[in-house]
Design a protein around this motif. Sequence first.
Motif, PDB file in Angstrom:
ATOM      1  N   ARG A   1       0.809  -1.219   0.000  1.00 20.76           N
ATOM      2  CA  ARG A   1       0.000   0.000   0.000  1.00 20.76           C
ATOM      3  C   ARG A   1       0.846   1.276   0.000  1.00 20.76           C
ATOM      4  NH1 ARG A   1      -2.025   3.167   4.108  1.00 20.76           N
ATOM      5  NH2 ARG A   1      -1.530   1.647   5.750  1.00 20.76           N
ATOM      6  N   GLU A   2       1.802   1.383   0.906  1.00 22.68           N
ATOM      7  CA  GLU A   2       2.619   2.587   0.987  1.00 22.68           C
ATOM      8  C   GLU A   2       3.453   2.796  -0.270  1.00 22.68           C
ATOM      9  OE1 GLU A   2       1.739   1.145   5.130  1.00 22.68           O
ATOM     10  OE2 GLU A   2       2.455   0.226   3.272  1.00 22.68           O
ATOM     11  N   HIS A   3       3.828   1.697  -0.921  1.00 22.16           N
ATOM     12  CA  HIS A   3       4.618   1.794  -2.145  1.00 22.16           C
ATOM     13  C   HIS A   3       3.829   2.488  -3.263  1.00 22.16           C
ATOM     14  CE1 HIS A   3       7.978  -0.965  -0.960  1.00 22.16           C
ATOM     15  NE2 HIS A   3       7.052  -1.358  -0.084  1.00 22.16           N
TER      16      HIS A   3
ATOM     17  N   LEU B   1       3.803   6.312  -2.806  1.00 22.85           N
ATOM     18  CA  LEU B   1       5.062   6.892  -3.279  1.00 22.85           C
ATOM     19  C   LEU B   1       5.110   6.937  -4.802  1.00 22.85           C
ATOM     20  CD1 LEU B   1       7.508   5.095  -0.809  1.00 22.85           C
ATOM     21  CD2 LEU B   1       6.950   7.533  -0.826  1.00 22.85           C
ATOM     22  N   THR B   2       4.635   5.883  -5.443  1.00 27.59           N
ATOM     23  CA  THR B   2       4.646   5.820  -6.908  1.00 27.59           C
ATOM     24  C   THR B   2       3.783   6.920  -7.506  1.00 27.59           C
ATOM     25  OG1 THR B   2       4.921   3.413  -6.760  1.00 27.59           O
ATOM     26  CG2 THR B   2       4.250   4.312  -8.895  1.00 27.59           C
ATOM     27  N   LEU B   3       2.582   7.077  -6.969  1.00 32.65           N
ATOM     28  CA  LEU B   3       1.658   8.080  -7.498  1.00 32.65           C
ATOM     29  C   LEU B   3       2.187   9.490  -7.299  1.00 32.65           C
ATOM     30  CD1 LEU B   3      -1.489   6.228  -6.291  1.00 32.65           C
ATOM     31  CD2 LEU B   3      -1.219   7.039  -8.643  1.00 32.65           C
ATOM     32  N   ARG B   4       2.793   9.749  -6.170  1.00 30.29           N
ATOM     33  CA  ARG B   4       3.374  11.080  -5.955  1.00 30.29           C
ATOM     34  C   ARG B   4       4.505  11.335  -6.951  1.00 30.29           C
ATOM     35  NH1 ARG B   4       2.371  14.313  -1.458  1.00 30.29           N
ATOM     36  NH2 ARG B   4       0.785  13.501  -0.032  1.00 30.29           N
ATOM     37  N   ALA B   5       5.270  10.315  -7.270  1.00 31.31           N
ATOM     38  CA  ALA B   5       6.329  10.475  -8.264  1.00 31.31           C
ATOM     39  C   ALA B   5       5.745  10.761  -9.643  1.00 31.31           C
ATOM     40  CB  ALA B   5       7.214   9.223  -8.308  1.00 31.31           C
ATOM     41  N   TRP B   6       4.643  10.090  -9.993  1.00 33.98           N
ATOM     42  CA  TRP B   6       4.001  10.344 -11.292  1.00 33.98           C
ATOM     43  C   TRP B   6       3.426  11.755 -11.364  1.00 33.98           C
ATOM     44  CZ3 TRP B   6       0.884   5.129 -11.354  1.00 33.98           C
ATOM     45  CH2 TRP B   6       1.729   4.074 -11.746  1.00 33.98           C
TER      46      TRP B   6
ATOM     47  N   LEU C   1      -5.639  15.043 -11.114  1.00 35.38           N
ATOM     48  CA  LEU C   1      -6.574  14.836 -10.014  1.00 35.38           C
ATOM     49  C   LEU C   1      -6.639  13.369  -9.618  1.00 35.38           C
ATOM     50  CD1 LEU C   1      -8.763  15.908  -8.096  1.00 35.38           C
ATOM     51  CD2 LEU C   1     -10.427  15.593  -9.952  1.00 35.38           C
ATOM     52  N   TYR C   2      -6.727  12.497 -10.589  1.00 33.21           N
ATOM     53  CA  TYR C   2      -6.834  11.056 -10.318  1.00 33.21           C
ATOM     54  C   TYR C   2      -5.623  10.540  -9.542  1.00 33.21           C
ATOM     55  CZ  TYR C   2      -5.471   6.317 -11.759  1.00 33.21           C
ATOM     56  OH  TYR C   2      -4.980   5.045 -11.792  1.00 33.21           O
ATOM     57  N   MET C   3      -4.433  10.904  -9.970  1.00 31.14           N
ATOM     58  CA  MET C   3      -3.235  10.375  -9.320  1.00 31.14           C
ATOM     59  C   MET C   3      -3.019  10.994  -7.941  1.00 31.14           C
ATOM     60  SD  MET C   3      -0.537   9.690 -12.451  1.00 31.14           S
ATOM     61  CE  MET C   3      -0.373  11.415 -12.898  1.00 31.14           C
ATOM     62  N   ALA C   4      -3.305  12.284  -7.801  1.00 27.27           N
ATOM     63  CA  ALA C   4      -3.146  12.922  -6.494  1.00 27.27           C
ATOM     64  C   ALA C   4      -4.158  12.361  -5.487  1.00 27.27           C
ATOM     65  CB  ALA C   4      -3.305  14.434  -6.625  1.00 27.27           C
TER      66      ALA C   4
ATOM     67  N   GLU D   1      -2.512   6.409   1.132  1.00 29.50           N
ATOM     68  CA  GLU D   1      -1.916   6.872   2.390  1.00 29.50           C
ATOM     69  C   GLU D   1      -2.887   6.744   3.557  1.00 29.50           C
ATOM     70  OE1 GLU D   1       1.113  10.093   0.282  1.00 29.50           O
ATOM     71  OE2 GLU D   1      -0.569  10.811   1.481  1.00 29.50           O
ATOM     72  N   HIS D   2      -4.184   6.948   3.295  1.00 34.05           N
ATOM     73  CA  HIS D   2      -5.197   6.902   4.353  1.00 34.05           C
ATOM     74  C   HIS D   2      -5.862   5.533   4.475  1.00 34.05           C
ATOM     75  CE1 HIS D   2      -5.270  11.167   5.517  1.00 34.05           C
ATOM     76  NE2 HIS D   2      -4.997  11.423   4.247  1.00 34.05           N
ATOM     77  N   ASN D   3      -5.327   4.533   3.769  1.00 34.92           N
ATOM     78  CA  ASN D   3      -5.839   3.164   3.862  1.00 34.92           C
ATOM     79  C   ASN D   3      -7.275   3.032   3.364  1.00 34.92           C
ATOM     80  OD1 ASN D   3      -5.713   0.399   4.378  1.00 34.92           O
ATOM     81  ND2 ASN D   3      -6.285   0.604   6.519  1.00 34.92           N
ATOM     82  N   ARG D   4      -7.669   3.873   2.430  1.00 35.17           N
ATOM     83  CA  ARG D   4      -8.934   3.653   1.736  1.00 35.17           C
ATOM     84  C   ARG D   4      -8.752   2.655   0.607  1.00 35.17           C
ATOM     85  NH1 ARG D   4      -9.472   9.230   3.053  1.00 35.17           N
ATOM     86  NH2 ARG D   4      -8.361   9.855   1.165  1.00 35.17           N
ATOM     87  N   LEU D   5      -7.517   2.568   0.100  1.00 32.44           N
ATOM     88  CA  LEU D   5      -7.166   1.598  -0.935  1.00 32.44           C
ATOM     89  C   LEU D   5      -5.904   0.864  -0.513  1.00 32.44           C
ATOM     90  CD1 LEU D   5      -7.583   3.650  -4.253  1.00 32.44           C
ATOM     91  CD2 LEU D   5      -9.176   1.985  -3.303  1.00 32.44           C
TER      92      LEU D   5
END
Length: 444
Positions: free
Chosen positions: A368-370, A373-378, A403-406, A413-417
């Motif tokens: 999950r945490e990975h 990090l990936t989305l923030r990099a994108w 919007l989708y990636m952010a 990060e909030h454990n919704r996914l």
Amino acid sequence: MNDAAPRLAALAETLMGAPLPVRIRAWDGSEAGPLGGPILVLANRRALRRILWKPGELGLARAWVAGDLTVDGDLFELLDRVGGLLWEPDREPGAEAPAKDEKAGPAALLRDPRTRAAVRGLVALARPWTRPAPPPEEAHRRGDGPRQPRHTRGSDRRAISHHYDVGNTFYERVLGPSMVYSCAYWAPGGSLEDAQRDKLDLVCRKLALGPGDRLLDVGCGWGSMALHAAREYGAKVTGITLSREQAAYARKRVAEEGLADLVEIRVQDYRDVKDGPYDAVSSIGMAEHVGADRYRTYARSLYGLLRPGGRLLNHQIARRPEPDEEAYRIDAFIDAYVFPDGELSPLGTTVGELERAGFEVRDVEALREHYALTLRAWVARLEEHWEEAQRLTSPGRARVWQLYMAASALAFEHNRLGVNQVLAVRTGTRSASGMPLRAREWPA
């Protein structure tokens, strides 16, 4: 008189029953709300009309994609502050979800005497009261309706094309040289490229690939997994995708690396693959497109394509389970603009379906945490190439991806996914050959 923002703030706080979480700026330059932090900007009255015509996430998304709604400041911080308005606030696992009103909307708000005056005030601010057309980036389905089946071969092909056939160069700018569009596997201080290479290598090691092994890569994207497995492990790889643009790009990469004798790329549905048995199957970020009603078909198809003892690595996003699964609804913004017909299942559901298909599940690893990090990099790469990204697709499409990636990064990060790698084996009554006796000691 420039007073649109104070009026909006007062009306919004009446409807919410709470103070505004962020400052707003209206089309007349007026501002209201807490100081400090990002500002939500309503560039014109049309932004308000979009929100009133389609209250909730979809109306906000349409305003954002059209450029009627923008942010001055950090998008991540703004989404974090307004998250409670867009999705359920964080709650303890197993806690009861708040009831969802099937008839919520402008009519319901007008019926409620506590909110009627506020809604009428917003309508007055939004005049002229015309209904804006959805942005052109919104998905249009043929014959959509409650009786139309989803996840047919045709509907899946159109959904994949909507998301992936927006230009390979655009994806190069967002994903970087790896051209991997799934959760990376990060080490402290590593780069996005390092993390994506390590993810591909982790998959190959979990699958115990070796020279001459037949690998089916389902949803092969731009060919990165197929190339890595062939180049680094000598596997003979068949990659399948429904995107013609992806397939053309992947074939070009295969030819440039001189791996045409090891890698074949097909435009093909997983349900139409008939040339098993394979030694291994990788499915990385593809199963989200399958659909809950078709998942058993997906699992049984992959099971049938493996030899006895063959391994499946299923890398898939998972949602949190609902106390009442009948209450689950597909995300309106994602369905309209990002992944039409995409559906997420809880991890337990995925594992159960794989077991029902005959698989023995041997390992589950949560990443999950990975993915955050990936989305923030994108997002950082997209914003770095912002002007070019808009030219390569459209301003609206670039805003969809931003919007989708952010929002997705915050959801992880909030454990919704969550996102999980599930290693499963087609095995009989005896232990699967070659599995490590100690968990996760995957051979290098």
